[in-house]
Design an enzyme around this catalytic site. Structure first.
Site, short mmCIF file in Angstrom:
data_model
loop_
_atom_site.label_atom_id
_atom_site.label_comp_id
_atom_site.label_asym_id
_atom_site.label_seq_id
_atom_site.Cartn_x
_atom_site.Cartn_y
_atom_site.Cartn_z
N ASP A 54 0.85 -1.19 0.00
CA ASP A 54 0.00 0.00 0.00
C ASP A 54 0.89 1.25 0.00
OD1 ASP A 54 -1.69 2.11 0.43
OD2 ASP A 54 -2.88 1.09 1.97
N TYR A 149 -10.49 14.98 -7.60
CA TYR A 149 -9.45 14.31 -8.40
C TYR A 149 -8.50 15.31 -9.06
CZ TYR A 149 -7.58 11.35 -12.19
OH TYR A 149 -6.76 10.68 -13.07
P1 NAD Z 1 -6.06 2.14 -12.73
O1 NAD Z 1 -7.09 2.43 -11.69
O2 NAD Z 1 -6.30 1.00 -13.65
O3 NAD Z 1 -4.63 1.94 -12.04
C1 NAD Z 1 -4.24 2.57 -10.86
C2 NAD Z 1 -3.68 1.51 -9.95
O4 NAD Z 1 -3.22 2.13 -8.75
C3 NAD Z 1 -4.74 0.47 -9.52
O5 NAD Z 1 -4.35 -0.83 -9.91
C4 NAD Z 1 -4.80 0.62 -8.03
O6 NAD Z 1 -5.00 -0.62 -7.33
C5 NAD Z 1 -3.43 1.22 -7.71
N1 NAD Z 1 -3.42 1.87 -6.41
C6 NAD Z 1 -4.36 2.71 -5.90
N2 NAD Z 1 -4.04 3.06 -4.65
C7 NAD Z 1 -2.87 2.41 -4.37
C8 NAD Z 1 -2.06 2.35 -3.22
N3 NAD Z 1 -2.39 3.02 -2.11
N4 NAD Z 1 -0.94 1.60 -3.25
C9 NAD Z 1 -0.62 0.89 -4.38
N5 NAD Z 1 -1.36 0.90 -5.49
C10 NAD Z 1 -2.48 1.66 -5.48
O7 NAD Z 1 -5.85 3.50 -13.54
P2 NAD Z 1 -5.05 3.76 -14.88
O8 NAD Z 1 -6.05 4.09 -15.91
O9 NAD Z 1 -4.07 2.70 -15.13
O10 NAD Z 1 -4.31 5.13 -14.50
C11 NAD Z 1 -2.95 5.17 -14.08
C12 NAD Z 1 -2.60 6.59 -13.68
O11 NAD Z 1 -2.87 7.48 -14.77
C13 NAD Z 1 -3.40 7.13 -12.49
O12 NAD Z 1 -2.59 7.93 -11.69
C14 NAD Z 1 -4.46 7.98 -13.15
O13 NAD Z 1 -4.94 8.99 -12.29
C15 NAD Z 1 -3.72 8.54 -14.34
N6 NAD Z 1 -4.61 8.92 -15.45
C16 NAD Z 1 -5.28 7.97 -16.14
C17 NAD Z 1 -6.13 8.35 -17.17
C18 NAD Z 1 -6.88 7.33 -17.97
O14 NAD Z 1 -7.64 7.72 -18.88
N7 NAD Z 1 -6.76 6.04 -17.72
C19 NAD Z 1 -6.30 9.71 -17.49
C20 NAD Z 1 -5.61 10.64 -16.74
C21 NAD Z 1 -4.75 10.24 -15.74
#
Ligand code: NAD
Length: 328
Positions: A54, A149
């Site tokens: 975590d 967010y």
């Molecule tokens: P996702 O939710 O699939 O992946 C994020 C991962 O972070 C998850 O697997 C979650 O379990 C993990 N996580 C959350 N809290 C945690 C913690 N305390 N310790 C360890 N792991 C933890 O999202 P994604 O789409 O893969 O996005 C990845 C990053 O890109 C994020 O920071 C997101 O905000 C950013 N982002 C994504 C998008 C998009 O369109 N997918 C757009 C803008 C920004």
């Protein structure tokens, strides 16, 4: 771990899983970290050192980055509009992840640190019309980002900047614009528009009831970046000398109705669209101005929505029709 090892925080998520895969292909030693149990990761790569930790805690961050040269921070509690509009406190709490990871990276002498920011940092008053002027990086200020967010991401960007200026940690920040592709969430409440629409059209096709619910009037505009462009851009930005946050997104602007047209063409059916006008919508229009990334990298995301949706639709279709019960 070898001393050119890379840490990917949020490796169990959609983008993280693809990034780990790409880094392994390059022969990098990867430590993949996520707080979900390994069985719940979107992709689990046996070639990586996979850890369930975590990252909100300082101790887990220290363990994760120990001995690493580079850190990608993709970990965040997030989802599509349906999630972030009703979970603002949870989204804000991701500030703990970036704070502790930055501190641990600085303490252990990490060379480069990547932060995944978002187009949700942009001021909402610049996104009120579907006929948007694409957002330039400077449009994030004066600040009025997406509540919850977006504020957390903007604060995270500034933390990265000050760790670089004050402590010399080489931070790089990309503002992702809507990423989609295989292994992305397509149901359960955290899914984003491309995956949600693919799922709804597939359900319509499989059930024979050719109608779907659409959030809003379908005339809101967005751009969507296919995952391979996201991974390529992410690695290039970390390796670059681009110090300030930079857009990483497609500049192919479409309405949600046009996105549905593309999904229908792949599915080979037409659906009746039932517009739900009181659904969570986010901003009215948003696109990525790619002038800066083109000038720095000589490149910008280029996979068309038609190409990317074709692959994404096929993957979601396969998941939804698997006979091993994994998705029943
Ligand atoms: P996702 O939710 O699939 O992946 C994020 C991962 O972070 C998850 O697997 C979650 O379990 C993990 N996580 C959350 N809290 C945690 C913690 N305390 N310790 C360890 N792991 C933890 O999202 P994604 O789409 O893969 O996005 C990845 C990053 O890109 C994020 O920071 C997101 O905000 C950013 N982002 C994504 C998008 C998009 O369109 N997918 C757009 C803008 C920004």
């Amino acid at each position: 771990m070898s001393n050119d090892a890379v840490v990917v925080g949020g490796a169990g998520g959609f983008i993280g899983g693809h990034l780990v895969s790409s880094l392994l292909e390059e022969g990098r030693a990867v430590r993949a970290v996520d707080y979900k149990p390994l069985s719940a990761w979107c992709q689990l790569h046996p070639g990586a050192d996979n850890r369930s930790l975590d990252l909100r805690t300082a101790e887990a961050c220290r363990k994760s980055v120990d001995g690493a040269a580079e850190v990608y921070n993709l970990a965040a509690d997030m989802g599509g509009m349906g999630f972030i509009e009703s979970n603002k406190a949870l989204c804000m709490l991701s500030v703990l992840i970036n704070t502790h990871l930055l501190m641990a990276a600085h303490e252990s002498g990490v060379e480069r640190y990547f932060f995944a920011s978002s187009a949700c940092v942009y001021a909402s008053d610049k996104q009120v019309s579907p006929a948007v002027t694409a957002l330039k990086e400077a449009d994030a200020y004066p600040a009025m980002p997406e509540d919850g967010y977006g504020w957390e991401k903007l604060f995270g960007e500034r933390m990265c900047r000050h760790f670089r200026e004050d402590f010399g940690l080489q931070t790089r920040t990309a503002r992702y614009h809507n990423v989609y592709g295989e292994y992305g969430t397509y149901d359960g409440g955290r899914e984003k528009a491309p995956a949600a629409i693919c799922r709804k059209v597939i359900e319509a096709k499989l059930s024979g009831r050719h109608e779907i619910e659409v959030w809003g009037d379908g005339e809101q505009t967005r751009s969507f970046m296919y995952i391979t462009d996201c991974v390529r851009g992410t690695k290039a930005i970390l390796a670059s000398d681009i110090l300030d946050p930079i857009n990483l997104g497609s500049a192919q602007l479409v309405t949600i109705n046009q996105l549905i047209d593309i999904v229908e063409a792949v599915a080979g059916i037409k659906v009746r669209r039932n517009y739900k006008l009181d659904a969570p919508l986010g901003v009215r229009g948003r696109n990525s101005d790619n002038t800066l990334i083109r000038s720095h990298l000589g490149w910008e995301p280029s996979v068309t929505l038609e190409q990317g949706i074709e692959k994404t639709y096929r993957w979601i279709y396969d998941q939804m029709t698997r006979v091993d019960g994994a998705n029943s």
